[in-house]
Design a protein around this motif. Structure first.
Motif, mmCIF file in Angstrom:
data_model
loop_
_atom_site.group_PDB
_atom_site.id
_atom_site.type_symbol
_atom_site.label_atom_id
_atom_site.label_comp_id
_atom_site.label_asym_id
_atom_site.label_seq_id
_atom_site.Cartn_x
_atom_site.Cartn_y
_atom_site.Cartn_z
ATOM 1 N N ALA A 40 1.280 1.457 3.407
ATOM 2 C CA ALA A 40 0.156 2.078 2.710
ATOM 3 C C ALA A 40 0.510 3.462 2.205
ATOM 4 C CB ALA A 40 -1.050 2.168 3.642
ATOM 5 N N ARG A 41 0.058 3.761 0.972
ATOM 6 C CA ARG A 41 0.294 5.084 0.389
ATOM 7 C C ARG A 41 -0.557 5.248 -0.869
ATOM 8 N NH1 ARG A 41 6.203 7.656 -1.331
ATOM 9 N NH2 ARG A 41 5.424 9.743 -1.844
ATOM 10 N N GLY A 42 -1.179 6.413 -0.992
ATOM 11 C CA GLY A 42 -1.876 6.767 -2.222
ATOM 12 C C GLY A 42 -2.982 5.816 -2.632
ATOM 13 N N GLY A 43 -3.711 5.285 -1.673
ATOM 14 C CA GLY A 43 -4.848 4.436 -1.998
ATOM 15 C C GLY A 43 -4.536 2.967 -2.161
ATOM 16 N N LEU A 44 -3.272 2.567 -1.961
ATOM 17 C CA LEU A 44 -2.884 1.167 -2.084
ATOM 18 C C LEU A 44 -2.096 0.736 -0.860
ATOM 19 C CD1 LEU A 44 -1.683 1.067 -5.805
ATOM 20 C CD2 LEU A 44 -3.853 0.191 -4.911
ATOM 21 N N ALA A 45 -2.136 -0.561 -0.572
ATOM 22 C CA ALA A 45 -1.380 -1.115 0.549
ATOM 23 C C ALA A 45 -0.718 -2.407 0.119
ATOM 24 C CB ALA A 45 -2.285 -1.359 1.757
ATOM 25 N N ARG A 46 0.544 -2.560 0.487
ATOM 26 C CA ARG A 46 1.233 -3.850 0.336
ATOM 27 C C ARG A 46 1.184 -4.512 1.711
ATOM 28 N NH1 ARG A 46 5.050 -6.683 -2.615
ATOM 29 N NH2 ARG A 46 3.682 -6.085 -4.344
ATOM 30 N N VAL A 47 0.590 -5.702 1.766
ATOM 31 C CA VAL A 47 0.363 -6.403 3.023
ATOM 32 C C VAL A 47 1.106 -7.739 3.000
ATOM 33 C CG1 VAL A 47 -1.385 -7.347 4.593
ATOM 34 C CG2 VAL A 47 -1.939 -5.361 3.147
#
Length: 253
Positions: A40-47
């Motif tokens: 997660a970073r800067g308002g986005l997440a890779r899940v």
């Protein structure tokens, strides 16, 4: 969980597992557990969601599997691993994808298709799973984080498809696709979490209203895992919140 047309509670003699792969003949394969990996970073997440099952039968099987996903996330890729074979999915129109799937099964190849039923409910079907083989379903998502007024990002992920109010018979056209079993007993399946926050965390530490966390601070990231090393029960959303350097955006367009 898997779609059912009737209510079938688990019993002491037939305990549920918290999630199931079901064959077209109604045979059930045990759910081994789920692993969540989040960046997660800067308002986005890779899940990345990985869920493991096993075909403990002596014959190849065709399976159907239903999974809850965040309504605010977009599926960016999926893979299923059968034994030592890794098969990567491609995005296609629903009818075309179903045709390719059925053709692969007729040709004797292992194949899978992932279809969206609701914004938060997806169904995956896997065919020609070899006997005595472990199956791993891997789904990648890009998820928008929620911004809280007190200056925190929030990441939320569902772990169970909750029962829905369907009303009278025939009122909900896709009732059979979104109905789920309800267990009266504790379920053994667990979910684990490995989360890396790459924002600058200031004015506090990451917290969760849903689970106890273990937080490790590094030079370029903050790593979060669940405090329970055995994982969390699949009975609620996993929620993580963390404060950032400022209570408002630094750049706008």
């Amino acid at each position: 969980m898997t779609p059912m047309t009737q209510y079938h509670p688990a019993t002491a003699s037939h305990p549920g597992s918290g999630g199931r792969l079901v064959t077209t003949e109604g045979q059930t394969l045990p759910f081994r557990g789920a692993d969540l990996t989040v960046d997660a970073r800067g308002g986005l997440a890779r899940v990345v969601l990985r869920q493991k099952f096993v075909n403990d039968r002596d014959v190849p099987l065709r399976l159907t599997y239903q999974v809850p996903l965040p309504a605010d996330a977009a599926v960016s890729g999926y893979t299923f691993i059968v034994g030592e074979k890794r098969i990567v999915g491609e995005v296609d129109r629903r009818e075309a994808a179903r045709e390719r799937f059925e053709k692969a099964l007729v040709e004797g190849r292992s194949a899978a298709v992932l279809e969206q039923e609701r914004s938060s409910v997806f169904t995956q079907e896997i065919g020609n799973v070899p006997a005595r083989t472990e199956v791993t379903c891997e789904i990648e998502l890009d998820q928008k984080l929620a911004w809280r007024a007190e200056g925190r990002w929030e990441w939320r992920f569902p772990t169970v498809i909750m029962p829905r109010y369907m009303g009278e018979t025939g009122r909900v056209p896709d009732r059979a696709k979104v109905s789920v079993d309800v267990s009266e007993y504790g379920l053994p399946a667990r979910a684990t979490l490995t989360m890396n926050i790459r924002d600058v965390v200031t004015g506090g530490v990451p917290e969760s209203p849903s689970h106890e966390l273990r937080v490790t601070n590094g030079d370029t990231r903050t790593e979060i895992t669940l405090a329970d090393v055995d994982g969390s029960r699949l009975d609620r959303d996993i929620v993580v919140r963390w404060p950032v350097a400022a209570t408002g955006p630094g750049v706008t367009v």
